[in-house]
Scaffold this active site. Structure first.
Site, short mmCIF file in Angstrom:
data_model
loop_
_atom_site.label_atom_id
_atom_site.label_comp_id
_atom_site.label_asym_id
_atom_site.label_seq_id
_atom_site.Cartn_x
_atom_site.Cartn_y
_atom_site.Cartn_z
N ASP A 66 36.55 40.61 40.05
CA ASP A 66 37.33 41.69 39.06
C ASP A 66 36.73 41.73 37.78
O ASP A 66 35.89 40.82 37.42
CB ASP A 66 39.01 41.16 39.11
CG ASP A 66 38.92 39.81 38.95
OD1 ASP A 66 37.99 39.02 38.65
OD2 ASP A 66 40.18 39.17 39.20
N ASN A 135 51.35 33.98 40.19
CA ASN A 135 52.23 34.99 41.05
C ASN A 135 51.84 35.17 42.31
O ASN A 135 52.30 36.24 43.11
CB ASN A 135 52.37 36.27 40.41
CG ASN A 135 51.11 36.85 39.89
OD1 ASN A 135 50.19 36.49 40.33
ND2 ASN A 135 51.49 37.97 39.05
N HIS A 137 48.84 36.39 42.97
CA HIS A 137 47.64 37.31 43.29
C HIS A 137 46.16 36.74 43.38
O HIS A 137 46.04 35.57 43.16
CB HIS A 137 47.67 38.07 41.60
CG HIS A 137 47.01 37.46 40.52
ND1 HIS A 137 47.34 37.71 39.40
CD2 HIS A 137 45.79 36.48 40.32
CE1 HIS A 137 46.66 36.95 38.44
NE2 HIS A 137 45.68 36.29 38.97
N GLU A 142 47.84 42.40 42.10
CA GLU A 142 49.11 41.87 41.73
C GLU A 142 50.37 41.97 42.69
O GLU A 142 50.09 42.70 43.75
CB GLU A 142 49.72 42.53 40.41
CG GLU A 142 48.93 42.32 39.17
CD GLU A 142 49.03 40.86 38.42
OE1 GLU A 142 49.23 39.94 39.15
OE2 GLU A 142 48.64 40.87 37.21
C1 GLP Z 1 42.77 35.27 36.83
C2 GLP Z 1 41.61 36.10 37.77
C3 GLP Z 1 41.71 35.45 39.20
C4 GLP Z 1 41.61 33.81 38.97
C5 GLP Z 1 43.26 33.48 38.84
C6 GLP Z 1 43.31 32.10 38.65
O1 GLP Z 1 43.61 36.17 36.42
N1 GLP Z 1 41.59 37.41 37.77
O2 GLP Z 1 40.47 35.84 39.87
O3 GLP Z 1 41.43 33.44 40.25
O4 GLP Z 1 43.68 34.31 37.63
O5 GLP Z 1 42.87 31.81 37.25
P1 GLP Z 1 42.78 30.16 37.09
O6 GLP Z 1 41.64 29.72 37.88
O7 GLP Z 1 42.28 30.05 35.52
O8 GLP Z 1 44.05 29.27 37.18
#
Ligand code: GLP
Length: 249
Positions: A66, A135, A137, A142
């Protein structure tokens, strides 16, 4: 779905690294799907160390999940910039073989189609690394995202923007939209490794492993993928039933 529980973040990152290195040993020209966020940083550090010890990434192709809309690749919080910083600039990968959706393309619909076409040309993705949003995702899919989505533009949940505010100076600076591989894009990958660490992820992990398969919790779809390894630390595993755990490593 295999569920591996490791002692802590370091052990989770070690286990994940082993999984990636096995994939690269099997197929040096692997196509890897990569994630941003804090969780895979330990994995990327270890891949850099593996490179310093002689591993080459010259034949590897990568696709990131992403990207924020409208930041542009030079913005320090763009995922292109982050990936260069945490991994690509420190290994011998050919940058032309590292793909991040969107980029400078301001025509987002065509950027989505282009990304799918690139994945089709180079793919399938052999191993996809996934983190987990609080959440539920995956990528930036989302809650409520249909399971049949390909790469698309999505409006970020307020909770996600607040969660990611830590990387920006203020909430106003966090983009409202992103471009993300869709759920169907992710489900087409051959092998998936989901990483999660820390107590704040324990409910998301429970939904991922034991919850009902529902678009309300996008990661739950992974239960029906044939080849998923969930690698988490003890803190993130706290809400799981003991019999959901395949191995304690
Ligand atoms: C972000 C990214 C995801 C990531 C997730 C968890 O918003 N878009 O690809 O896996 O949230 O992030 P973190 O590893 O910092 O908890």
């Amino acid at each position: 779905m295999k569920v591996i529980v490791t002692k802590n973040y370091q052990a989770m990152s070690d286990y994940a690294t082993k999984h990636v290195l096995e994939q690269l040993a099997k197929k040096p020209d692997s196509v890897l799907g990569l994630a941003t966020g804090s969780t895979p940083i330990g994995l990327y550090d270890r891949l850099i160390k593996a490179h310093q010890s002689g591993l080459s990434f010259q034949q590897v192709t990568t696709f990131n999940l992403d990207e924020y809309q409208d930041l542009g690749p030079n913005h320090p919080n763009s995922y292109r910039h982050v990936m260069d910083d945490v991994l690509f600039d420190h290994i011998d990968i050919n940058k032309d073989q590292t793909y991040v959706p969107g980029g400078e393309d301001d025509k987002y619909q065509s950027a989505c189609e282009k990304y799918e076409a690139l994945i089709k040309d180079h793919g399938p993705i052999d191993l996809q690394v996934l983190g987990l949003g609080l959440n539920g995702h995956i990528g930036f899919n989302e809650p409520g995202t249909p399971f049949d989505t390909l790469t698309h533009v999505i409006e970020l949940d307020e909770s996600t923007r607040k969660q990611n505010q830590r990387f920006f100076d203020s909430l106003d600076e966090v983009p409202t939209h992103a471009i993300t591989m869709g759920i169907k894009t992710i489900m087409k990958t051959k092998d998936i490794m989901v990483l999660a660490s820390g107590e704040e992820k324990k409910e998301a992990v429970k939904q991922l492993v034991e919850g009902k398969v529902t678009t309300t919790f996008p990661c739950s779809i992974l239960q029906i993928h044939p080849n998923v390894t969930v690698i988490i630390d003890e803190a993130a595993s706290q809400a799981l039933q003991p019999d959901s755990i395949t191995e304690k490593a």
